[in-house]
Design a protein around this motif. Structure first.
Motif, short mmCIF file in Angstrom:
data_model
loop_
_atom_site.label_atom_id
_atom_site.label_comp_id
_atom_site.label_asym_id
_atom_site.label_seq_id
_atom_site.Cartn_x
_atom_site.Cartn_y
_atom_site.Cartn_z
N LEU A 12 1.99 -6.46 -3.68
CA LEU A 12 1.31 -7.51 -4.55
C LEU A 12 2.31 -7.81 -5.89
O LEU A 12 2.31 -9.06 -6.35
CB LEU A 12 -0.22 -7.14 -5.01
CG LEU A 12 -1.01 -7.42 -3.71
CD1 LEU A 12 -2.69 -6.87 -4.32
CD2 LEU A 12 -1.38 -8.98 -3.81
N TYR A 16 3.40 -11.32 -7.22
CA TYR A 16 3.03 -12.10 -8.31
C TYR A 16 4.19 -11.96 -9.46
O TYR A 16 4.09 -12.73 -10.01
CB TYR A 16 1.75 -11.16 -9.01
CG TYR A 16 0.39 -11.59 -8.26
CD1 TYR A 16 0.05 -12.76 -8.45
CD2 TYR A 16 -0.09 -10.92 -7.12
CE1 TYR A 16 -0.94 -13.37 -7.42
CE2 TYR A 16 -1.15 -11.13 -6.50
CZ TYR A 16 -1.60 -12.61 -6.55
OH TYR A 16 -2.85 -12.81 -6.10
N GLU A 53 -0.66 -13.94 -13.92
CA GLU A 53 0.03 -13.19 -12.66
C GLU A 53 1.18 -12.19 -12.71
O GLU A 53 1.09 -10.97 -12.37
CB GLU A 53 0.84 -14.11 -11.77
CG GLU A 53 -0.20 -15.01 -11.20
CD GLU A 53 0.25 -16.14 -10.22
OE1 GLU A 53 -0.57 -17.05 -9.28
OE2 GLU A 53 1.48 -16.39 -10.48
N ALA A 57 0.68 -8.34 -12.25
CA ALA A 57 1.46 -7.23 -11.55
C ALA A 57 1.64 -5.93 -12.31
O ALA A 57 1.71 -4.81 -11.57
CB ALA A 57 2.87 -8.12 -11.21
N ALA A 77 -6.60 -6.05 -10.73
CA ALA A 77 -6.75 -6.17 -9.13
C ALA A 77 -7.79 -7.29 -9.25
O ALA A 77 -7.71 -8.18 -8.42
CB ALA A 77 -6.83 -5.13 -8.31
N LEU A 80 -6.59 -10.34 -10.34
CA LEU A 80 -5.93 -11.36 -9.11
C LEU A 80 -6.89 -11.91 -8.18
O LEU A 80 -6.47 -12.78 -7.66
CB LEU A 80 -4.78 -10.48 -8.51
CG LEU A 80 -3.68 -9.85 -9.77
CD1 LEU A 80 -2.60 -8.80 -9.17
CD2 LEU A 80 -2.87 -11.13 -10.19
N GLN A 84 -7.12 -15.98 -7.29
CA GLN A 84 -7.16 -16.67 -5.95
C GLN A 84 -8.12 -17.32 -5.47
O GLN A 84 -8.18 -18.25 -4.93
CB GLN A 84 -6.82 -15.38 -4.80
CG GLN A 84 -5.38 -14.82 -4.72
CD GLN A 84 -4.13 -16.00 -4.82
OE1 GLN A 84 -4.39 -16.72 -3.96
NE2 GLN A 84 -3.27 -15.82 -5.72
N LEU A 106 -4.02 -12.77 -0.12
CA LEU A 106 -3.60 -12.24 -1.47
C LEU A 106 -5.05 -12.07 -1.93
O LEU A 106 -5.08 -10.62 -2.73
CB LEU A 106 -2.99 -13.40 -2.08
CG LEU A 106 -1.48 -13.57 -2.07
CD1 LEU A 106 -1.15 -14.76 -2.83
CD2 LEU A 106 -0.70 -12.63 -2.14
N ALA A 109 -5.98 -8.59 -0.08
CA ALA A 109 -5.05 -7.62 -0.59
C ALA A 109 -5.34 -7.14 -2.12
O ALA A 109 -5.57 -5.76 -2.18
CB ALA A 109 -3.65 -7.87 -0.46
N ALA A 110 -5.57 -8.18 -2.86
CA ALA A 110 -6.11 -7.53 -4.15
C ALA A 110 -7.41 -6.86 -4.29
O ALA A 110 -7.82 -5.88 -5.28
CB ALA A 110 -6.18 -8.86 -5.19
#
Length: 121
Positions: A12, A16, A53, A57, A77, A80, A84, A106, A109-110
C-alpha cells in the motif's frame, strides 16, 4: 500477523507514494489521461488528496518501524480507507461504476492493515 501487516502495508505504501506523488507533482493535463476526474475537482483538492496519500503511506511504515506512536499506523490506514470511500463516491457520481474495482481493492487492503495493526501493534 506481523509479517502480514508488513507485506500489505509495504505494498500500500508503494502504491500511495506513487499515486500521491503524481497528484502532487504533475499538472492537470498530465493527470487527465489516467484520472479523468481531475477536470471536475479543483487542483488544490487534487494536490491535497495526493499529500494525504503520501502522508498515509509514511504513516503505515514509519511509526511501527520506529516504535514511536505506532497507533498512528492504524489512523493512517483508516485515513486511506476514507480516501477510497471518497474515490468510490466520485466514480459513482460520474457514472463510472465499472472503474471502482481498484478503489474497492485498495479499501479492503487498507482495512486489512488497520485490523492487522490493532492485532499486532
Amino acid at each position: 500477523m506481523e509479517v502480514g501487516y508488513w507485506i500489505v502495508a509495504a505494498l500500500l505504501a508503494v502504491f500511495y507514494l506513487y499515486a500521491g506523488g503524481k497528484k502532487v507533482a504533475q499538472s492537470q493535463e498530465q493527470l487527465r489521461p489516467m484520472m479523468g476526474w481531475v477536470d471536475q475537482i479543483p487542483m488544490s483538492l487534487v494536490r491535497t488528496i495526493g499529500l494525504l496519500e503520501i502522508l498515509g503511506a509514511a504513516g503505515l511504515i514509519l511509526p511501527p518501524l520506529s516504535g514511536i506512536a505506532p497507533w498512528l499506523a492504524i489512523a493512517a490506514a483508516i485515513g486511506l480507507v476514507l480516501i477510497q470511500v471518497g474515490g468510490i463516491a466520485v466514480h459513482l457520481s460520474r457514472g463510472e461504476a465499472r472503474l471502482i474495482g481498484l478503489n474497492i481493492g485498495l479499501l479492503a487492503a487498507a482495512a486489512a492493515v488497520a485490523w492487522l495493526g490493532t492485532v499486532w501493534l
